[in-house]
Design an enzyme around this catalytic site. Structure first.
Site, PDB file in Angstrom:
ATOM      1  N   CYS A 135       0.836  -1.197   0.000  1.00  0.00           N
ATOM      2  CA  CYS A 135       0.000   0.000   0.000  1.00  0.00           C
ATOM      3  C   CYS A 135       0.873   1.250   0.000  1.00  0.00           C
ATOM      4  CB  CYS A 135      -0.910  -0.011   1.223  1.00  0.00           C
ATOM      5  SG  CYS A 135      -1.922   1.464   1.377  1.00  0.00           S
ATOM      6  N   CYS A 138      -0.466   4.073   2.292  1.00  0.00           N
ATOM      7  CA  CYS A 138      -0.217   3.858   3.726  1.00  0.00           C
ATOM      8  C   CYS A 138       1.263   4.075   4.073  1.00  0.00           C
ATOM      9  CB  CYS A 138      -0.571   2.427   4.134  1.00  0.00           C
ATOM     10  SG  CYS A 138      -2.039   1.759   3.379  1.00  0.00           S
ATOM     11  N   ASP A 139       2.151   3.559   3.237  1.00  0.00           N
ATOM     12  CA  ASP A 139       3.556   3.463   3.642  1.00  0.00           C
ATOM     13  C   ASP A 139       4.519   4.344   2.854  1.00  0.00           C
ATOM     14  OD1 ASP A 139       2.852   1.562   5.552  1.00  0.00           O
ATOM     15  OD2 ASP A 139       2.918  -0.055   4.083  1.00  0.00           O
TER      16      ASP A 139
END
Ligand code: NAP
Length: 329
Positions: A135, A138-139
Site C-alpha cells: 500500500c 499507507c507506507d
C-alpha cells in the site's frame, strides 16, 4: 434473540457499500459486516481518477470510501465490525458466524473482495512491514528520500509508482515482461516521469537485511543473471512495493458455492448457485475489476435480493427455491 436482517452484506468495499446504499434505500433491514477499514482495494489507492463523478483530483480512495459509507448509512444500512469465520447459507435463514457474534438474514450479498498477491520471493514474510509494502498510500511517506522499487506492470503498479515519486528519491519498476500491462494513459505518465525507471524482464528472487530491508536480489528471466540491489550506506534501507494483482477472499465459501479459480460464479444478476445468496465485486468471476464495476454489481445484487425477498414473501411456504418468474429477468 438476535435480529433477523433482510440482507447481510459481507464486505465494505465499493460493492458492499453500494449494496448497502441500495438495500437501505429499498427499505430492507440491511447489515454491512466489515472486519477492517472500509474501501477494500480503493483504500489502498492513492488517487481514484476514473470513478464517475469523482471530481476532486488527488483525493485518496479512503476519502471516496468514507463518502460511500456515509451515503449507505444515510439510507439506514446498519454497520458492524467483525470477522466472519463460518457461514451457513442453505435454507431460508442464512447465518454468518463471526468472532463477536452470529448474524442472521434471509439473503446474503458476498462482497468480500480480494487481497494483494504476494511477490513470492524468498524472505518475503520476514520483511513485510519492514520494507515490503502492498500500500503506497499507507507506507509511501516512510520512504521519503529513499530508493523505492515497485513490482508489477499493471494499472496499480504504474499508478502507485507515480504516487511514490512524491516521496522517493528514485522509483524503479521491476516487471517480469518487456512491456507494461497498464493503460496507455498511465504508461505515458510513467515514462514522462524522470524519477521512474524500469527493470524489464525481471523478478524479485529474494530480499534480505537486518531490521530493515537492505538488499533485493533480482533475476533477469531471459538471461538468468542475478543482480543484487543494495541500499545506500547513508540511507540504510530500501522500499519494495508489490502490486502484482489480487487473489479472491473466497476461502469461507469453498465447497458451498460454485467457483472458478477461487472466484465465485454468478449470473448477470449476481445470483450464485444458492438461492438468496449473491456475490458482487472483485470476488466474483468477471472480466473487468474496477471500482465502478464493483459498485454496479453491488447495486444489482441489492435490487435482486429485494426482489427475491418480495417473491418469497408471497409464497405460501416462504420457501427458498428460485422462483420461475425471476428466470425471465
Ligand atoms: P493486474 O492488472 O492483474 O496486474 C498485475 C501485474 O503484476 C501484471 O503486470 C503482472 O505481470 C504482474 N504479476 C503478476 N504476478 C506476478 C508475479 N508473481 N511476479 C511478478 N509480477 C507479477 O493487477 P492490478 O494492476 O492490481 O489491477 C487489477 C485490476 O484493477 C485491473 O483490472 C486494473 O485495470 C484495475 N485497476 C484499475 C485502475 C485504474 O483504472 N485507475 C487502478 C488500479 C487497478 P504480467 O503483465 O506479465 O501478467
Amino acid at each position: 434473540m438476535h435480529e433477523l436482517y433482510d440482507v447481510i452484506i459481507l464486505g465494505g468495499g465499493p460493492a458492499g457499500l453500494t449494496a448497502g446504499l441500495y438495500a437501505g434505500r429499498g427499505g430492507l433491514r440491511a447489515l454491512i459486516v466489515e472486519k477492517g477499514q472500509d474501501g477494500g482495494q480503493i483504500a489502498l489507492s492513492s488517487d481514484v481518477e476514473n470513478y464517475p463523478g469523482q471530481s476532486a483530483p488527488g483525493e485518496t480512495g479512503v476519502v471516496l470510501a468514507e463518502r460511500m459509507a456515509e451515503q449507505a448509512a444515510r439510507f439506514g444500512a446498519h454497520r458492524c465490525a467483525d470477522e466472519i469465520q463460518a457461514v451457513e447459507l442453505s435454507g431460508g435463514t442464512k447465518a454468518l458466524i463471526g468472532l463477536n457474534s452470529t448474524y442472521r438474514a434471509r439473503t446474503v450479498i458476498i462482497a468480500a473482495g480480494a487481497h494483494p498477491r504476494p511477490i513470492g520471493c524468498e524472505n518475503e514474510a520476514q520483511f513485510t512491514g519492514r520494507g515490503i509494502s502492498f500500500c503506497a498510500t499507507c507506507d509511501g511517506p516512510f520512504f521519503r528520500g529513499l530508493d523505492v522499487y515497485v513490482v508489477g506492470g499493471g494499472d496499480s503498479a504504474a499508478e502507485e509508482a507515480l504516487y511514490l515519486t512524491r516521496f522517493a528519491r528514485k522509483v524503479t519498476i521491476i516487471h517480469r515482461r518487456d512491456q507494461l500491462r497498464a493503460a496507455q494513459s498511465i504508461q505515458d505518465r510513467v515514462f514522462a516521469q524522470p524519477k521512474i525507471s524500469v527493470l524489464w524482464d525481471s523478478v524479485v528472487q529474494s530480499v534480505n537485511g537486518g531490521d530493515a530491508l537492505e538488499t533485493i536480489t533480482v533475476k533477469n528471466v531471459k538471461s538468468g543473471a542475478l543482480t543484487v540491489i543494495q541500499a545506500d550506506e547513508s540511507a540504510g534501507m530500501l522500499g519494495l512495493f508489490a502490486f502484482t494483482g489480487y487473489l479472491p477472499n473466497s476461502g469461507l465459501f469453498q465447497g458451498l458455492l460454485e467457483m472458478e479459480n477461487g472466484y465465485i460464479k454468478t449470473d448477470e444478476n449476481m445470483r450464485t448457485n444458492i438461492p438468496g445468496v449473491y456475490a458482487a465485486g472483485d470476488i466474483r468471476v468477471k472480466d473487468v475489476r474496477q471500482a465502478v464495476t464493483a459498485a454496479a454489481d453491488g447495486a444489482i445484487a441489492a435490487i435482486q435480493a429485494e426482489r427475491y425477498l418480495g417473491q418469497t414473501d408471497k409464497e405460501p411456504s416462504a420457501g427458498v427455491s428460485r422462483p420461475q418468474a425471476r428466470k425471465k429477468m
